[in-house]
Design a protein around this motif. Sequence first.
Motif, PDB file in Angstrom:
ATOM      1  N   ALA A  68      36.134  31.002  39.210  1.00  0.00           N
ATOM      2  CA  ALA A  68      34.996  32.122  39.826  1.00  0.00           C
ATOM      3  C   ALA A  68      35.643  33.382  39.323  1.00  0.00           C
ATOM      4  CB  ALA A  68      34.442  31.762  40.499  1.00  0.00           C
ATOM      5  N   PRO A  69      34.864  34.633  39.529  1.00  0.00           N
ATOM      6  CA  PRO A  69      35.411  35.466  39.258  1.00  0.00           C
ATOM      7  C   PRO A  69      35.015  36.180  40.851  1.00  0.00           C
ATOM      8  CG  PRO A  69      33.237  36.152  38.635  1.00  0.00           C
ATOM      9  CD  PRO A  69      33.347  34.577  38.479  1.00  0.00           C
ATOM     10  N   THR A  70      36.459  35.705  41.767  1.00  0.00           N
ATOM     11  CA  THR A  70      35.959  35.677  43.500  1.00  0.00           C
ATOM     12  C   THR A  70      36.733  37.556  43.403  1.00  0.00           C
ATOM     13  OG1 THR A  70      37.871  34.149  42.974  1.00  0.00           O
ATOM     14  CG2 THR A  70      36.234  33.541  43.835  1.00  0.00           C
ATOM     15  N   TYR A  71      38.031  37.554  42.810  1.00  0.00           N
ATOM     16  CA  TYR A  71      38.765  38.531  43.243  1.00  0.00           C
ATOM     17  C   TYR A  71      37.485  40.066  43.560  1.00  0.00           C
ATOM     18  CZ  TYR A  71      42.404  42.530  42.431  1.00  0.00           C
ATOM     19  OH  TYR A  71      42.979  43.181  42.991  1.00  0.00           O
ATOM     20  N   TRP A  72      37.790  41.004  44.112  1.00  0.00           N
ATOM     21  CA  TRP A  72      36.495  41.714  44.055  1.00  0.00           C
ATOM     22  C   TRP A  72      37.667  43.175  44.437  1.00  0.00           C
ATOM     23  CZ3 TRP A  72      36.039  43.439  49.145  1.00  0.00           C
ATOM     24  CH2 TRP A  72      36.151  42.910  50.246  1.00  0.00           C
ATOM     25  N   GLY A  73      38.961  43.130  44.451  1.00  0.00           N
ATOM     26  CA  GLY A  73      39.752  44.657  44.626  1.00  0.00           C
ATOM     27  C   GLY A  73      39.549  45.383  43.777  1.00  0.00           C
ATOM     28  N   ASP A  74      41.350  45.708  43.651  1.00  0.00           N
ATOM     29  CA  ASP A  74      40.592  47.306  42.567  1.00  0.00           C
ATOM     30  C   ASP A  74      42.116  47.294  41.608  1.00  0.00           C
ATOM     31  OD1 ASP A  74      39.761  48.976  44.790  1.00  0.00           O
ATOM     32  OD2 ASP A  74      41.585  49.972  45.970  1.00  0.00           O
ATOM     33  N   GLN A  75      42.371  46.294  41.691  1.00  0.00           N
ATOM     34  CA  GLN A  75      43.093  46.333  39.863  1.00  0.00           C
ATOM     35  C   GLN A  75      42.502  45.518  39.120  1.00  0.00           C
ATOM     36  OE1 GLN A  75      47.508  45.148  41.062  1.00  0.00           O
ATOM     37  NE2 GLN A  75      46.348  44.343  43.259  1.00  0.00           N
ATOM     38  N   PRO A  76      42.259  45.915  37.402  1.00  0.00           N
ATOM     39  CA  PRO A  76      42.153  45.622  36.710  1.00  0.00           C
ATOM     40  C   PRO A  76      41.801  43.400  36.755  1.00  0.00           C
ATOM     41  CG  PRO A  76      43.633  47.090  36.089  1.00  0.00           C
ATOM     42  CD  PRO A  76      44.070  46.509  37.636  1.00  0.00           C
ATOM     43  N   PHE A  77      42.568  42.804  36.818  1.00  0.00           N
ATOM     44  CA  PHE A  77      43.126  41.827  36.946  1.00  0.00           C
ATOM     45  C   PHE A  77      44.319  41.282  37.865  1.00  0.00           C
ATOM     46  CE2 PHE A  77      44.461  42.180  32.962  1.00  0.00           C
ATOM     47  CZ  PHE A  77      45.598  41.287  32.849  1.00  0.00           C
TER      48      PHE A  77
END
Length: 803
Positions: A327-336
């Motif tokens: 799941a795309p759980t990351y919601w920070g500022d970096q591209p990935f």
Amino acid sequence: MTIDFKKDILPHAVGIALFYAIVAIYFSPVVFENQVIFQGDILKWEGSAKETMDFREATGEEALWTNSMFGGMPAYFISMDFPGDITNALVSILSLGLPHPVNGLFFGMVGMYILLLSFRVRPIFAILGSVAFAFNTYNLLSLAAGHNAKIWAECLIPLIILGIHLAFEKKRILGASILALGLLLQFKFNHVQITYYTFLMAGIYVLVRVIFEWKKEGLVPMAKTVGILAIGAILAIGGNIGRLATALEYSTYSTRGEITIETKEAGLDKEYAFGWSNGIMESFTFLIPDFYGGGSNTPLPKNSASEKVLRQQGLDPAQINGFVQGAPTYWGDQPFTGGPIYGGVILVFLAVLGIWAAPKQTLVIFGAIIVFSLMLSWGKNLSWFNYVLFDYLPGYNKFRAVSMALGMTLFAIPVLGMVSLEKLVKEKKLKSLYMAGAVTGGLILLFVLGAGMFRFEGAADQGLPDWLLGALREDRKAMLQSSALKSLGFLAAAFALSYFTVKGKVSDLILGAGLFILVLFDLWTINRPYLNSDSFEKSPTNTYFAETPAETEILKDESYFRVLDLTEGIQSAGKASYRFHAIGGYHGAKLRRFQDLIDYRLSSELNNFVTKAQEGDFDFSGIQTFNMLNTKYIIAGKAANSVFENPEANGPAWIPSSVRSVDSNLEEITVLGEINTKTEATINTDEFGQVATGVGTIELTSYAPNHLSYTANMSQGGLAIFSEIYYPVGWTATIDGQESEILRTDYLLRGLTIPAGQHEIEFHFAPSSYTKTKTPMIIFQYLIILGLIGGVYFTIKEENGRA
């Protein structure tokens, strides 16, 4: 000097054994089963290095140049050895034979342990800080990605700072020798960005020590200490002079160097350099690992909100499982991101304790490193600060991925934390403990109770339906709260142990052992999802580079050519380089002129070609820049019929019938899009003067990456073009044994003016940056070893004199 085995030997032996055991157990497939970590970046590197390594094995010589990617480039940053270099032997000895790259973590723990002992931290606390330093998630994620040089460079930081610290503690010869050894090895691993950060930390340390002590010690002793440290640094530079000279030479012509297109700026583009900028709030992952959702693709727990809504929408189980497991759980500022940057909530708590408990000098040194490194890691999110540094701090505009500065933070936190813990136990100041617990615990509790104040929106949300986004954001919120509660639990346990120790209810040994178990368990469980048993393979190289039918088809052709692999693209290829000379490649510092070619010519030509090819029109005459790079084959898939031969490829060398004069790089690269590169060439007359055209033929007769031979038959003397990348340093050309000037033509190809008649032409690559430095380099390495032996001898002698 009397040695007490129980006090002077046993604790250190236990520490070293623990470090070895932790690495051996966590990486048991690597240590005991001859498996390796599946590292994507390392596999790509293997592809790029294959030609140079094969050449070394076959000839015993260094190629120093490779044509396996980007048409050709120096191999300095890819694969280069020096005869007599002792650094590999030193690494093997100092890491007790553990396999690469996990031996770096062991060495990092040993270095940090000795550093903490030098700050008079007791062994049990030093063991705790050393494990926390090496096993933070940043290091484990870097290992999983294949950033092996970065891991080793970071794990050498404690040894380097140890040398500086000892010199300021009146052990100048030993300190300078240890500094020299640490820098020798760090330069060896050739991660310039981490070395740059190391010098910044060293500068902070030296500056603070001088400010605090110059009145007490006087300027002369301070200057003497700094001077002998400078000698140590010079020895380390000398011990790597070959690596540094070739790197310095190449940097001028790489994407990190001087401008070529007149409208561009030197160094990296700001947008590119600050692409991986850590979010300011993202720094709270130091306290709460899943603050920003973990990694970009993270498994969700059973019966998560996303899983429930997917079921409600009637998706089949395979689709649901596929989404839930990544799941795309990351919601920070970096591209990935591969995962969170987490060094342990307990270590952060102990570092915060330092505000009230640590000696002022230590607090200023390591507090400054923590704050400064965090500010650097924020990159474009703190643009007023970082853009000024990018523009004015010497050399800083050569680097990208500024989030890498967090390696400095993760070094300073354990040092400050362990010194603070030592002072707490000695001085029994409960108020300091209360303050640190209140600040750290209060922050975590705030995020547990106030998680609803965040929107939980990320770049990965684009394209997802609204009904799924709501559930995904609920899962992100749940991850934050769950992770925060776990951190709160670890913090409470650490606080209780510390409290009862200060109150005299628990021994110092129990405190150290208890905190060690808590920290190890915390980091182990956080790291395991990102680097676990699934991360190891017996031989990923064989699988990754397994020959495809398409490659088998191309290998039937024994002529000299390049390939373009459309399945990987121009700037991410790795597989094509393993067997062929490739147009694409994988490297953080390619030649700037080739990057210009990608930006101005290759990308647009390729897009147009693919668009037409999808309609059945294979317009090979429309890819003139690829043609001049002798791109004979284009790979569109794995099947044999996915290979397309380009009949318009110009071949290894040719004689153009006309020459277009230009007077700027921008004009030249523009003109390339207007000409037939087989019949017309460009030359910058401001640099190379007027060049006549000729008539004749030219053929490649032998090839090695560093030595090419041709036969030319010219009925009229004039310009010949070679489909080889122009590099102005190290390449020499001879015509019938007489050296001839190599011209740059067609923006980045080599050209020669050949007289009429039949001639033998040779290109040979032997840069003086390598040939003239390899012997002095080895001499300096042995001087460092002698200096280290002398430093140990004089220190022991001095200690005996005091006894």
